[in-house]
Design a protein around this motif. Structure first.
Motif, PDB file in Angstrom:
ATOM      1  N   ARG A 144      -7.351   3.453  -2.325  1.00 35.91           N
ATOM      2  CA  ARG A 144      -8.292   3.532  -1.214  1.00 35.91           C
ATOM      3  C   ARG A 144      -9.718   3.307  -1.682  1.00 35.91           C
ATOM      4  O   ARG A 144     -10.506   2.645  -1.010  1.00 35.91           O
ATOM      5  N   THR A 150      -1.228  -2.527  -0.688  1.00 35.37           N
ATOM      6  CA  THR A 150      -2.067  -2.306   0.487  1.00 35.37           C
ATOM      7  C   THR A 150      -2.131  -3.558   1.347  1.00 35.37           C
ATOM      8  O   THR A 150      -2.011  -3.516   2.572  1.00 35.37           O
ATOM      9  N   MET A 194      -9.109   7.248   6.203  1.00 33.91           N
ATOM     10  CA  MET A 194      -8.400   7.843   5.069  1.00 33.91           C
ATOM     11  C   MET A 194      -6.892   7.697   5.233  1.00 33.91           C
ATOM     12  O   MET A 194      -6.174   7.354   4.292  1.00 33.91           O
ATOM     13  N   GLY A 247      -5.689   4.365   4.334  1.00 33.10           N
ATOM     14  CA  GLY A 247      -5.895   3.955   2.957  1.00 33.10           C
ATOM     15  C   GLY A 247      -7.085   3.060   2.746  1.00 33.10           C
ATOM     16  O   GLY A 247      -7.116   2.240   1.816  1.00 33.10           O
ATOM     17  N   SER A 302     -11.249   6.279  -0.577  1.00 36.93           N
ATOM     18  CA  SER A 302     -10.875   7.558  -1.184  1.00 36.93           C
ATOM     19  C   SER A 302     -11.928   8.599  -0.881  1.00 36.93           C
ATOM     20  O   SER A 302     -13.121   8.312  -1.004  1.00 36.93           O
TER      21      SER A 302
END
Length: 209
Positions: free
Chosen positions: A90, A138, A202, A205, A208
């Motif tokens: 992230r 991702t 969050m 993703g 962070s």
């Protein structure tokens, strides 16, 4: 061709170790150093380095906002290689969306940082081996399709605490356009506060905490 580098790292011993290693490379020259984002921006503008090695955790600004500042409308042409203690996908994707061209963890071999510097100086992107696999995952997983690409960019920056003027500078759009995107994002996602946007980002993703 010699690659000029600006080192941005707030831990003096780490910075000195990096400088000593880079000094041994015949094609790399450290032209300046900084220990916070504000100084980094000033020196990047005055020194005009080819590459900025940027620690993602600085005392005056988080890494994503620092990248946004450096790559904003009035920012610098230098390529940014993010250097981080974290491999969280992230955070990686957040830094890349903000404008970094490379991401290397501090636990990686020094050879990977050297590869990153040379790659971005040549106009390429670079991810260290530790994070490359998670970023690919991702991308393959995808993100919600009902937001536009620009809305994704704005959402990622808003959720990580970047303010509208900095977002406008980073994306080369008007502040009013940023606010319009923010309203559209909230309407589409049926969210009403920045805190809710942050929690959503969050979960998806996008950065962070």
């Amino acid at each position: 061709m010699t690659i000029s580098v600006l080192l941005v790292e707030d831990h003096r011993l780490v910075r000195e170790a990096l400088r000593d290693t880079l000094a041994k490379q015949p094609d790399i020259k450290v032209v300046g150093e900084a220990d916070d984002a504000g100084t980094a921006l000033e020196r990047a503008r005055s020194l005009g380095p080819d590459v900025v090695i940027l620690d993602d955790s600085l005392p005056d600004m988080n890494g994503i906002e620092a990248v946004a500042k450096l790559k904003g409308r009035d920012g610098v042409k230098a390529k940014i290689a993010a250097l981080s203690a974290h491999a969280d996908r992230r955070l990686v994707t957040g830094m890349l969306r903000a404008g970094a061209s490379a991401y290397v963890t501090k636990s990686s071999a020094m050879t990977e940082l050297l590869e990153a510097i040379r790659a971005v100086a040549a106009g390429q992107s670079y991810l260290c081996r530790e994070v490359a696999g998670s970023v690919v995952t991702t991308v393959l997983d995808g993100e919600p399709s009902h937001l536009s690409q620009r809305e994704h960019e704005v959402l990622g920056l808003v959720a990580t605490g970047v303010r509208s003027p900095a977002i406008a500078s980073q994306l080369h759009i008007a502040v009013g356009t940023v606010e319009a995107h923010r309203r559209n994002i909230m309407r589409k996602l049926e969210l009403h506060t920045v805190a809710e946007l942050t929690r959503y980002a969050m979960r998806e993703g996008m950065f962070s905490p």
